[in-house]
Design a protein around this motif. Structure first.
Motif, PDB file in Angstrom:
ATOM      1  N   LYS A   1      66.313  50.788  77.188  1.00 32.07           N
ATOM      2  CA  LYS A   1      65.482  50.582  75.992  1.00 32.07           C
ATOM      3  C   LYS A   1      66.341  50.540  74.730  1.00 32.07           C
ATOM      4  O   LYS A   1      66.079  49.761  73.815  1.00 32.07           O
ATOM      5  CB  LYS A   1      64.443  51.699  75.874  1.00 32.07           C
ATOM      6  N   SER A   2      67.355  51.394  74.692  1.00 39.04           N
ATOM      7  CA  SER A   2      68.182  51.429  73.480  1.00 39.04           C
ATOM      8  C   SER A   2      68.979  50.126  73.322  1.00 39.04           C
ATOM      9  O   SER A   2      69.194  49.658  72.207  1.00 39.04           O
ATOM     10  CB  SER A   2      69.102  52.648  73.491  1.00 39.04           C
TER      11      SER A   2
ATOM     12  N   ASN B   1      66.435  47.570  72.056  1.00 33.85           N
ATOM     13  CA  ASN B   1      66.148  47.857  70.651  1.00 33.85           C
ATOM     14  C   ASN B   1      67.274  47.396  69.733  1.00 33.85           C
ATOM     15  O   ASN B   1      67.032  46.864  68.652  1.00 33.85           O
ATOM     16  CB  ASN B   1      65.932  49.363  70.454  1.00 33.85           C
ATOM     17  N   TYR B   2      68.510  47.616  70.191  1.00 33.33           N
ATOM     18  CA  TYR B   2      69.652  47.203  69.371  1.00 33.33           C
ATOM     19  C   TYR B   2      69.634  45.686  69.159  1.00 33.33           C
ATOM     20  O   TYR B   2      69.863  45.203  68.048  1.00 33.33           O
ATOM     21  CB  TYR B   2      70.969  47.636  70.035  1.00 33.33           C
TER      22      TYR B   2
ATOM     23  N   ASP C   1      66.990  44.686  66.789  1.00 36.66           N
ATOM     24  CA  ASP C   1      67.342  45.052  65.409  1.00 36.66           C
ATOM     25  C   ASP C   1      68.454  44.188  64.827  1.00 36.66           C
ATOM     26  O   ASP C   1      68.593  44.096  63.606  1.00 36.66           O
ATOM     27  CB  ASP C   1      67.810  46.524  65.348  1.00 36.66           C
TER      28      ASP C   1
ATOM     29  N   ARG D   1      59.781  43.591  73.283  1.00 28.52           N
ATOM     30  CA  ARG D   1      59.043  44.662  72.609  1.00 28.52           C
ATOM     31  C   ARG D   1      58.203  45.446  73.608  1.00 28.52           C
ATOM     32  O   ARG D   1      58.113  46.671  73.547  1.00 28.52           O
ATOM     33  CB  ARG D   1      58.116  44.061  71.528  1.00 28.52           C
TER      34      ARG D   1
ATOM     35  N   VAL E   1      60.311  47.993  75.515  1.00 31.62           N
ATOM     36  CA  VAL E   1      60.732  49.208  74.801  1.00 31.62           C
ATOM     37  C   VAL E   1      59.551  50.087  74.396  1.00 31.62           C
ATOM     38  O   VAL E   1      59.712  51.281  74.192  1.00 31.62           O
ATOM     39  CB  VAL E   1      61.601  48.888  73.546  1.00 31.62           C
ATOM     40  N   GLU E   2      58.366  49.480  74.332  1.00 32.89           N
ATOM     41  CA  GLU E   2      57.232  50.262  73.852  1.00 32.89           C
ATOM     42  C   GLU E   2      56.434  50.946  74.963  1.00 32.89           C
ATOM     43  O   GLU E   2      55.539  51.739  74.694  1.00 32.89           O
ATOM     44  CB  GLU E   2      56.305  49.378  73.008  1.00 32.89           C
TER      45      GLU E   2
END
Lengths: 478, 478
Positions: free
Chosen positions: B266-267, B270-271, B274, B308, B311-312
């Motif tokens: 997930k990280s 997310n990276y 972003d 999304r 990760v959510e």
């Protein structure tokens, strides 16, 4: 079951906090009533002292608390008068894994580096190698961090390759052909068309040529991967398998390349100074003790002082011709103390010459640029003098060359002419030449030997001690 | 000569600023009086529009401004009514490298991915592959960043090895013996004692076993290096050379391992969300257009929406036995639509089963744990039921398995017994067994296929399109 680490305890824990800690016993000392157990979990150089009041524990359990055993300790953080402000007062101890002192190779005493190399699978458990490999991590991270921050993209050049970037360099063959009974062509030669890749393939000696393909599209890239040399070199500076970092930048000339090399290496060293001081201090002390034992006349600079010196001073930049003149007129050359005398312009510089320049003459890192073209690779940009190429080497004290780089020849005609002169097959390299055919640009790059940098930063003396499992002639253990 | 990049211009430059920009022409359009040149320098997905008033420039120069040519443009930043707020009004243009439109393979039109694979040395210059390889970099960086932040040390396991971690797995031999005429022992066999390392060596299939040596000393480590499989698989998900990330953690059990795998993946995503939105938006649009052309019935989720979603939402965690029961009772199994029917407990799950669970049943990533021991490796921890091991696989939509991991068997007797059952030579692995002999600890780890992750994040369909130079059967070009 993930618990707290010693690093976290030392950073955050307060007196009276209850913690459960797991780690390995480094040493145990004490008396009839009390044991002091130095516990380490690898998270930091420091051990946490565990205090065990004997009446609280079974005798059988206490017997098992020997060097190398793994423990789980539940207890309370208490104030300490030792080197750390805190220690762990044990309420409950569980021996997770025993460690028979009669069999365990790593004893709570000083082992020779040679012995630990033989036991490389266990040497991470020693103070020295814990420090070395945490610093190795820090150097890696500093590299990725530097490039990311500066707009470089990490680029994975291939490991198995059918090309040889340096035109020379002994290579390892990669094959799936039956060694005992390989397929052969009609004329009796090995039939590589039957091999896995349909041709003869080797392990890469450099990712540079592929890196140039990427840089002339993405702008700035770097590789960070393993490279290989099948050379029968049994020295303290050579490995058959080592890691290399190769940045390659469109629109950089030699001057930019040298500036980048200096800024880059300094930033790595700064990162280590900022993040690894405990490990550095230990290694520095270790080194000083070793030098005392060796009774070296030339007391070299203390490790941390040496690192600070490098980051605080400008690298000396001199041309090959200047270096040649300095060396020719030097005392050791005149007194014939060099093994390879410096007499004629064009000779390659040997380690003894590089050390003279770096350690005697300038006493700091030196960048030598504009080398004679005949001792350098085909892809380096030819200078207008017709004799030199826009190459540069960065030389460090003690370890010698850490970086070799150049501005690349971007002019198709000049590059082809040089390839012809050096008998490099242009047809096989047409993909490389395409970068000069289509929208060619000035570009430059260099290669940093990762282990040489780690050697410098840790102050270790043998490159086999800064890579987990060294690959050298007749040795591929673990 | 280092100048400003387009990324920097778009971030910081103001109207009226004078800049010198270098890059490659993506497209040129205009009319008799004026040219609009889309210039790209690889620093970002975006081109900067250069406006050239024809009267200012020689006709010969203008003719050379074709797709792929490299330019240096001096000019002034001006306001624009285009998609970007600014453009570059050219005062001086220098053609650094021409690019003959009749010869240049990359035309300003849509090329097939197959064609670009054939021209992999130039494909970085296209919008698609620029985006893919910038994202590949971001995924790498996110990985190093995540581990560094969480106290893991980067550990370089060896590439050339004399051991085979998986006990199976077809391997590439690494050798310097004369292929035509190798040295032979008295009984006529190849004499590997004469080979470079004094024995038969191969390219690694996994760094795990060495990683365990480090984790049981340094606590938490991860590898990130190339691994190799000499398997004759010509699929969109397999490579002979690929990069793998293998974290290994002391004092982690299977539950911790699964939590880490979820948090870690997930990280990474997310990276990328972003940091790579422009590249993602382009790839998403590209994918939607492709799906329109293919007229796929199953409209899959749009790329960014899909990322999304991952990760959510919590990953679904089910045991093998639960997965088995779901599959056995599933419609496709009952209607005999699976190629491999699910009938008996203990069968290995195939791609079709994994996809059913992930894409039909749960519609999100699924972690399956506690697999039958007979389909898993010797080093996985045996559960108390006598039938299963503490293994886990993480399955992602579309790409299937991205992570395979396990808690490792830390009990020496159980491990030796399993090695005996599976005919794994204990003597050769005594260095591995030493970690269980001396202070053994609970530990776990997993392997993430790097390219599979990049495949997922970019939405590309073929793994050959997310690695710079794919190595596959009969192909080691560039």
């Amino acid at each position: 079951m993930r618990g707290i680490t010693i690093k976290e305890i030392l950073a955050k824990s307060k007196v009276d906090e209850e913690v459960t800690l797991r780690g390995w016993v480094r040493t145990r000392r004490g008396n009839k009533h009390l044991s002091f157990i130095a516990l380490n979990d690898g998270s930091t150089f420091q051990n946490l002292q565990v205090v065990a009041d004997h009446p609280k524990f079974e005798e059988d359990l206490l017997k098992q608390i020997t060097s190398g055993a793994s423990l789980e300790v539940e207890g309370k953080i208490v104030a300490s008068s030792g080197t750390q402000n805190i220690e762990l007062q044990a309420d409950k101890i569980t021996v997770l894994g025993t460690c028979d002192p009669d069999e365990y190779p790593i004893q709570p005493k000083k082992h020779s580096l040679e012995f630990l190399r033989e036991n490389a699978h266990l040497r991470f458990r020693t103070a020295t190698f814990g420090a070395v490999f945490r610093i190795r991590h820090a150097v890696s991270y500093a590299i990725h961090n530097y490039f990311n921050k500066n707009g470089f993209y990490y680029f994975h050049s291939p490991i198995i390759t059918a090309s040889d970037a340096e035109g020379a360099g002994e290579m390892f063959r990669v094959t799936t052909l039956d060694a005992e009974n390989p397929p052969r062509t009609e004329d009796g030669k090995i039939d590589y068309s039957e091999d896995f890749f349909g041709k003869e393939t080797n392990l890469t000696v450099s990712g540079q040529l592929e890196g140039e393909l990427a840089a002339t599209a993405l702008g700035k890239i770097y590789t960070f991967g393993p490279t290989f040399r099948a050379e029968n070199s049994n020295t303290t500076r050579h490995l058959a398998e080592f890691w290399m970092i190769e940045p390659e930048m469109a629109f950089y000339d030699l001057q930019d390349d040298m500036e980048l090399a200096e800024d880059f290496t300094k930033s790595i060293i700064n990162y280590v100074l900022d993040n690894c001081m405990e490990d550095l201090e230990f290694l520095s002390k270790r080194l000083q003790e070793e030098e005392k034992v060796m009774k070296q006349e030339d007391q070299s600079m203390e490790l941390i002082e040496k690192l600070r010196f490098v980051v605080e001073n400008d690298f000396e930049k001199i041309s090959y011709t200047e270096a040649f003149n300095i060396l020719r007129n030097s005392k050791p050359n005149k007194k014939k103390r060099f093994q390879y005398p410096i007499d004629e312009w064009g000779v390659d510089l040997q380690s003894e010459h590089e050390r003279y320049l770096v350690e005697k003459k300038f006493q700091k890192p030196v960048i030598i640029y504009d080398y004679p073209k005949d001792i350098k690779a085909f892809y380096m940009r030819q200078n207008d003098d017709g004799k030199t190429v826009a190459a540069m080497d960065v030389l460090f004290p003690q370890i010698g060359e850490v970086i070799g780089g150049s501005q690349r020849e971007e002019r198709l005609d000049k590059l082809e002419q040089r390839m012809d002169e050096m008998n490099i097959p242009k047809e096989e390299m047409s993909w490389y030449l395409d970068t000069r055919r289509f929208g060619t640009v000035v570009h430059s790059g260099f290669g940093l030997g990762f282990e040489r940098m780690v050697l410098f930063v840790t102050g270790m003396g043998n490159i086999r001690d800064v890579i987990p499992f060294p690959r050298t002639p007749k040795n591929a253990r673990f």
